[in-house]
Every structure is written in structure tokens, then in C-alpha cells.
Design an enzyme around this catalytic site. Structure first.
Site, PDB file in Angstrom:
ATOM      1  N   ARG A 319      -6.466  62.963  28.677  1.00  0.00           N
ATOM      2  CA  ARG A 319      -5.965  62.176  29.807  1.00  0.00           C
ATOM      3  C   ARG A 319      -5.683  60.760  29.342  1.00  0.00           C
ATOM      4  O   ARG A 319      -6.588  60.025  28.951  1.00  0.00           O
ATOM      5  CB  ARG A 319      -6.958  62.179  30.975  1.00  0.00           C
ATOM      6  CG  ARG A 319      -6.428  61.398  32.183  1.00  0.00           C
ATOM      7  CD  ARG A 319      -7.133  61.706  33.493  1.00  0.00           C
ATOM      8  NE  ARG A 319      -8.508  61.266  33.549  1.00  0.00           N
ATOM      9  CZ  ARG A 319      -9.251  61.242  34.668  1.00  0.00           C
ATOM     10  NH1 ARG A 319      -8.723  61.659  35.811  1.00  0.00           N
ATOM     11  NH2 ARG A 319     -10.508  60.845  34.639  1.00  0.00           N
ATOM     12  N   GLU A 411      -3.016  62.446  43.137  1.00  0.00           N
ATOM     13  CA  GLU A 411      -4.132  61.632  43.630  1.00  0.00           C
ATOM     14  C   GLU A 411      -3.658  60.322  44.263  1.00  0.00           C
ATOM     15  O   GLU A 411      -4.477  59.455  44.569  1.00  0.00           O
ATOM     16  CB  GLU A 411      -5.113  61.337  42.489  1.00  0.00           C
ATOM     17  CG  GLU A 411      -4.483  60.630  41.300  1.00  0.00           C
ATOM     18  CD  GLU A 411      -5.449  60.430  40.147  1.00  0.00           C
ATOM     19  OE1 GLU A 411      -6.649  60.716  40.312  1.00  0.00           O
ATOM     20  OE2 GLU A 411      -4.998  59.990  39.077  1.00  0.00           O
ATOM     21  N   ASP A 439      -9.748  59.315  44.352  1.00  0.00           N
ATOM     22  CA  ASP A 439      -8.657  58.350  44.215  1.00  0.00           C
ATOM     23  C   ASP A 439      -7.678  58.464  45.372  1.00  0.00           C
ATOM     24  O   ASP A 439      -7.142  57.458  45.857  1.00  0.00           O
ATOM     25  CB  ASP A 439      -7.931  58.561  42.883  1.00  0.00           C
ATOM     26  CG  ASP A 439      -8.391  57.588  41.811  1.00  0.00           C
ATOM     27  OD1 ASP A 439      -8.401  56.377  42.083  1.00  0.00           O
ATOM     28  OD2 ASP A 439      -8.744  58.036  40.716  1.00  0.00           O
ATOM     29  N   ASP A 610     -17.357  57.859  38.561  1.00  0.00           N
ATOM     30  CA  ASP A 610     -16.391  57.177  37.723  1.00  0.00           C
ATOM     31  C   ASP A 610     -15.628  56.185  38.590  1.00  0.00           C
ATOM     32  O   ASP A 610     -16.015  55.913  39.724  1.00  0.00           O
ATOM     33  CB  ASP A 610     -15.477  58.157  36.976  1.00  0.00           C
ATOM     34  CG  ASP A 610     -14.524  58.919  37.899  1.00  0.00           C
ATOM     35  OD1 ASP A 610     -14.430  58.578  39.103  1.00  0.00           O
ATOM     36  OD2 ASP A 610     -13.871  59.853  37.408  1.00  0.00           O
TER      37      ASP A 610
END
Length: 702
Positions: A319, A411, A439, A610
Site C-alpha cells: 500500500r 474510503e 476513513d 491506525d
């Protein structure tokens, strides 16, 4: 002072230049001077385009803010609202009927269903654990977690009562996944004499036992009567090993704190190590030094007598970061920092080119593809930019067109509302779409920040737009041919210590038609793999594809708190919950550079956090503050009280720096305050600009 070298007009951090020139380029036979010249040319085209896209984001947000302010106190009329969003270009026309044409996709992505891990690239041990989570012991997963409905193990040593419960559960699983022609696995005394109801489920023999397959996933029944567990089993079965994490996402984004060249070089070095196959990590456990390395492939003797190899490791995505941030690792000719997403695209692909050319120990993609997950893209124009960028990277590295595949994370609100157009923009290389509640919620709040106060954070999960969002993602993916070609994924189970709850709830993900979902640990991957034995995802998809796709009226419902009149206690509880989660994450990010860890929540339940969770908490508090639900004094009161709680929760960490009482010197606390009090002004509600600024200050201060 950063040591830099000139490379074709780019001022490159010397450590990064050495890494690229000594470790990345030589194996693929790429001339360093030609590489830097080509990279500089690529940047001259794509850095300005990147900046223009960010300008479009800001322009759209300003227009949406003004629209909501002009209608303050009025209900949102969806017809009027959507007409406005089309007028400004937020909503774009549907692309019409099309089918993606991606080729060269590995079966783990295209035709199999199973768990997916996301792992921070900066932690080599976690990275190795994730890569090796392709196979996991079901016995260990049951014995060591609350997933098994039996009395906890009593120690020290092996608890035979708990072990017997594990064995019984294992037999029940085998009866469901690999049924015998007659009778039960519980009655089996000799594995060499078993007869299956479906002989096609027998794959072959391994060095440890017998291999079976169900719904495309392998199951290894380990036979060893010489060890403790096997000696108590009448058939000598000592374990059941499941094919678990088919894929893993090696993360350079939300789960790490990488703010400068030193951080980026470490990230790239770990990606290089796992791609080359020689990454190791030595650590202390139980007073002994242990070294972890990548697992080899699994050897199988087929019924024909032929030998075969099954992958011993998860297929790896990487990612990259999104389009927003820049990084001082390279300065452009005008002195500005390089867009970090472009840096990631070039360097991670150059590293992965070694795999494409067959130069690595094990190999990642057997189809010769590079898999990049691209997060936080807003709408089809940004997806098209990524497609063009990947074309340019392929040309720079001499890779065939569409070698680089893309995963699109659904997202951001503008992507969700235009998902078909986003897929169309990358239709020749897309291999992945997924939903990410966290998100997506952060962007939902920020996009409609000026519309009014939002409902409480927990209530947002039950909002109509969430259900529409989750269902639309799968339906639109299926409508455009992702089944059999690409992954359709679902989000993370955040509580690694609550495996019983996960087993009860997360089976819902494959039932939606998604062929992968995120889990927080290798153990969770092993347990979640059982769901794909219970649910034939690909068998469900025909019926799911026939269902009606929820429209934009539901998706674009804003979760406003119309008519709510919360008590002072309710407001304080909501602020405390947000503040505790925010500070619990930020303090490790700023002070220790830890981007993902198990953070105790306000009730002391460990959750894998996160940056996405931080985005929700900070934006929710900023929203309530903006609309007068709470005052600045109330927010600061919660932040200070929760700082003391977070300090207490981290009291056992020798590296921890307390925040309470150090209000003017704790950079972590100051960062937390900025995220709330400056939250309205952050681009799309992202936390990265403030986090990076404060982390760089912390590193500079030593």
C-alpha cells in the site's frame, strides 16, 4: 542538516540515493543515471498534476461548505443536493455498461476467498509474521483465544482438558468441511483408512500429514502420535493447519509513521527484503534469541505420485500513500518536496521489478504482476491520474503495460458516490476494491462539516448511508466484472483479543459476497478462514448480483443530529471517548514513531488503531465544537482528563513520556489539541499534515 546529492536536478537524500543505486537498480540491470533522468522527467509531468488534483479537492470542499452554510437549519433535500453536487463536478455521469479487462492476476486475488492482513512495513517481525500467515494452526488459535467455547486453559504446561475441547472442535470442523463417506471424524482411529464423501477433496500427502481442499482453501491434517497432543488422539492427529491469510497488504500508509528519508529508506529496505526473500528479524523471547525468516513453500505428493509445491507465504500487496502528502526525501528543482505517492509508486515498483524478472528467492506473484493498493483517492479523476502514473512508472522501469495492478480503496465519499466511474478509470489494471468504515466516516463528517452537528460516533455505524455504502461496493464491483478477476474486500475487525465475537460477527463479510476481509493478526486470520469454509462466496454472488443496488439518496444521507438535545453527561461521555482514543494513538505516533498498535480504549479493551480511527475522533470533536454542542473549555477538560488516563494505561512502557501536567512541553498532547482545534481546517479532515509536522519536531528535538 540533511546530506543531499544532485540527481538530474533533484536533490536526493544521500541515504536514499545509495539505497536505490546500490540495492534496487543493479539487480534489474537499470542504469542509475538513466533512472534519475527518467524519474526527474516523470516528476516534471506528474507533480504538477498531483498538485492540481489537491486544488480540486479544496475547491469542491469550499463550495460544499458554502452551500451548507447558506441553508443552515434547513433539512437537506436530496434532489436539490445532488443537482448541486453534479453542477460543481462532485458527482459525475455514470460510465455505462463495461467490464474490467485486467489480466495476469494471481488466484489468491481472483478466484479464492480468504482473510487478508494489513501489516506496518517498518516492523520487520510483524511483516514476517504476516507473510508467513498463509498457513496457521487451528489448534493453536483455539487453544490460546476465547474463540473456543470451553473453560480457559489452566497452566503452567499443557491443559489436557482444554486440549480435548480443541480436538473435539477440530473434528466437528472436519465433519463440516471435509465430511467422511460415513461416520464422523470423531470416530476415526486410522487416518490411512478414511473414505471421503467427496474423494475430489483429497489433494495429497505432505511431510506432516494429509492435505484436503474445501471451497478452494487447503486444510492440512497433521499426524504425529509422538508429540503430546497427537499422543492423546486416537488417530494420532496433532493439529489441523488451515490455509489462512491468502493475501497481505504491506503498508507504507496509515499504519506507519514515516516522515522523512530515514523512515522511507527503512520502509523500502523491508519491502526489498520481503520481496527478495532474505528478510530476517532476531528478537528476544523467554530469555532466548529467536530469528524469524520467511516460510518455504509446502511440498505435496499428489495422488498420481507427482510432486507439487503450494505457496508457503501470503501473496503480498504494497500500500502506497495517497496523493496528499509530500516528503523531504527528495526536493524538486524549485525546492518543494516530492509528492510522497509518486515516490512510493516508483521505488516500490522498482523493488518489485526484481520479482517480475524472477530474481528473488521465493517469488511473490506467479503471474508476474506488481500489486499496489492506492488509498484515499477522491473520485474518478484521481483514479485516472493513478492509472497514468502507473503507465509512466512502467515505462521508466521497462515493465510491460499493466504489470502494475491497482487496488482502489473505497474510503472517500466522492469515490463511493462515483465508484463505477472510478473502476472504469483503472479498468485494465484493477484487482481490488474494498470498504473502509473508518476513513469513510471521517470523510463523511468533514465533507458535511458545515451542515450541522453529527450524531454520536457509535450511532453513525447504524446510519442508512453505511448500509448503502457497504452494499453498493459489492454490487457495483460485481456489475463490472470483478468476480473471478479481482478481490472485493471488507474492513477490519479491530479487537484482537475478542475472537469469539469475531467468529460470531465476521461471517457476515463473506455472506455479502466479499472474497476477503481484514483481520488484526495471523491468529485471527486462521480463525476467520473457517468462515470461507462455511460460506461459498463465489456461489453466492449470482444471487447478490441480482439484488437492487442502493441509490445515491441513501448513500448521500448526512448523519446529522436533527432534534437531538444531549445532556451534559452525554456530551462529556462522547468527548471523553473521542479524546481518549485520539490521545492513546497520537502519543505513540509522535513520541515513539509507532503508527499502529494495540491501543486500550476508554474501557481498557485493546483495539488495533491506525490513522483512520484518529481521523474520525478528531473530526467528530471538531464538528461538535464548530456547532456549539460543546465549548473549547469542555474539549480541553476532556483532553486533559483523558491524557491522565492514557498515561496510566501506558505506565508499564519504559519509553513512554507522560502528557498530564506537561501541557506546554508534551508534543504529543499539543498535537492532539491541534487535531481537534484546527480540525475544521485540515484538508478533507486528514490528520497527516499535523502528525508529520509534530513528529518532525519531536525527531529534531531528539
Amino acid at each position: 542538516m540533511t546530506d543531499r546529492v544532485d540527481r538530474s536536478g533533484l536533490q536526493v537524500d544521500a541515504k536514499l540515493a545509495r539505497f536505490v543505486e546500490e540495492q534496487v537498480l543493479p539487480p534489474i540491470g537499470h542504469d542509475a543515471a538513466a533512472f534519475w533522468q527518467g524519474f526527474a522527467q516523470l516528476l516534471s509531468v506528474y507533480a504538477p498534476r498531483n498538485g492540481a488534483l489537491l486544488g480540486t479537492r479544496d475547491s469542491l470542499q469550499m463550495q460544499i461548505d458554502a452551500w451548507h452554510r447558506a441553508r443552515a437549519g434547513k433539512p437537506i433535500d436530496q434532489a436539490e443536493y445532488q443537482a448541486f453536487l453534479r453542477e460543481i463536478g462532485y458527482l459525475v455521469p455514470e460510465p455505462g455498461a463495461f467490464t474490467i479487462t485486467t489480466t495476469g492476476v494471481d488466484p489468491e486475488i481472483a478466484t479464492m476467498g480468504g482473510p487478508q492482513l494489513v501489516v506496518p512495513v517498518l516492523n520487520a517481525r510483524f511483516l514476517l509474521n504476516a507473510a508467513n500467515a498463509r498457513w496457521g494452526s487451528l489448534y493453536d488459535a483455539w487453544y490460546g483465544t476465547d474463540a473456543l467455547d470451553a473453560a480457559p486453559a489452566q497452566g503452567p504446561g499443557y491443559d489436557a482438558v482444554r486440549g480435548a475441547a480443541v480436538i473435539a472442535a477440530g473434528r466437528a470442523f472436519l465433519d463440516q468441511a471435509v465430511p467422511l463417506k460415513s461416520g464422523s471424524w470423531a470416530d476415526l482411529a486410522d487416518v490411512t483408512a478414511l473414505e471421503l464423501a467427496n474423494e475430489a477433496q483429497f489433494v495429497g500427502k505432505t511431510a506432516a500429514g494429509l492435505l484436503f481442499v474445501n471451497n478452494g482453501l487447503n486444510i492440512e491434517v497433521v499426524v504425529d502420535a509422538a508429540i503430546q497432543v497427537g499422543s492423546t488422539d486416537k488417530a494420532g492427529i496433532s493439529d489441523i493447519v488451515l490455509e489462512a491469510a491468502l493475501t497481505a497488504i504491506v503498508d507504507l500508509e496509515d499504519s506507519i509513521a514515516a516522515v522523512d528519508a530515514a523512515d522511507k529508506v527503512l520502509a523500502y529496505a523491508n519491502w526489498l527484503g520481503v520481496i527478495q526473500g532474505d528478510l530476517t528479524d532476531t528478537f528476544q523471547k523467554g530469555g532466548k534469541a529467536l530469528t524469524r525468516a520467511l516460510a518455504p513453500d509446502k511440498e505435496v505428493t499428489l495422488p498420481s505420485g507427482e510432486a507439487a509445491l503450494l505457496p508457503g507465504r501470503s501473496l503480498l500487496f504494497v500500500r502506497n500513500v495517497g496523493h496528499l502528502m509530500t516528503n523531504p526525501a527528495i526536493l524538486l528543482p524549485g525546492g518543494g518536496e516530492i509528492p510522497e505517492g509518486i515516490l512510493d509508486a516508483v521505488i516500490t515498483s522498482a523493488i518489485s521489478a526484481q520479482d517480475v524478472r524472477g530474481l528473488t528467492k521465493y517469488g511473490n506473484s506467479r503471474e508476474g504482476s506488481i500489486y499496489i493498493v492506492k488509498p484515499k483517492m477522491h473520485g474518478p479523476e484521481e483514479c485516472a491520474f493513478t492509472n497514468d502514473l502507473f503507465d509512466a512508472v512502467e515505462d521508466l522501469l521497462g515493465l510491460a503495460r499493466h504489470t502494475i495492478k491497482v487496488g482502489v480503496m473505497d474510503e472517500e465519499r466522492r469515490t463511493s458516490a462515483n465508484l463505477a466511474a472510478c473502476i472504469h478509470a483503472v479498468r485494465e489494471r484493477i484487482v481490488f476494491i474494498n470498504t473502509g468504515f473508518l476513513d469513510r466516516t471521517g470523510d463523511e463528517i468533514h465533507t458535511s462539516m458545515q451542515a450541522g452537528p453529527m450524531i454520536r460516533k457509535a450511532a453513525i455505524k447504524a446510519s442508512a448511508w453505511i448500509a448503502a455504502y457497504e452494499k453498493r461496493n459489492v454490487a457495483i464491483g460485481l456489475a463490472h466484472g470483478l468476480s473471478g478477476v479481482a478481490q472485493i474486500g471488507k474492513g477490519m475487525w479491530a479487537a484482537p483479543d475478542m475472537m469469539r465475537d469475531m467468529m460470531e460477527q465476521k461471517i457476515g463479510h463473506p455472506k455479502t459476497g466479499a472474497n476477503t476481509a481484514w483481520v488484526p493478526s495471523p491468529t485471527a486470520a486462521t480463525l476467520h478462514a473457517m468462515h470461507y469454509h462455511q460460506v461459498n462466496v463465489f456461489g453466492l454472488r449470482k444471487d447478490i448480483a441480482a439484488q437492487e443496488v442502493p441509490g445515491l439518496d441513501l448513500l448521500l444521507q448526512v448523519p446529522l443530529a436533527d432534534g437531538e438535545n444531549w445532556s451534559e453527561d452525554e456530551v462529556r461521555d462522547e468527548l471523553d471517548n473521542n479524546a481518549q482514543g485520539l490521545l492513546g494513538y497520537v502519543v505513540r505516533w509522535i513520541d515513539q514513531g509507532v503508527g499502529c498498535s494495540k491501543v486500550p480504549d476508554i474501557n481498557d479493551v485493546g483495539l488495533m488503531e491506525d490513522r483512520a480511527t484518529l481521523r474520525i475522533s478528531s473530526q467528530h470533536m471538531a464538528n461538535w465544537l464548530l456547532h456549539g454542542v460543546c465549548s473549547p473549555d469542555q474539549v480541553m477538560d476532556s483532553l486533559k482528563r483523558m491524557a491522565a488516563k492514557v498515561d496510566a494505561q501506558n505506565a508499564g512502557d519504559p519509553l513512554y513520556e507522560p502528557m498530564a501536567g506537561n501541557w506546554d512541553t508534551s508534543m504529543a498532547f499539543q498535537a492532539g489539541c491541534d487535531l481537534v482545534f484546527k480540525g475544521v481546517d485540515q484538508p478533507n479532515g486528514y490528520t497527516e499534515p499535523l502528525l508529520h509536522a509534530w513528529r518532525l519536531k519531536k525527531k529534531a528535538a531528539g
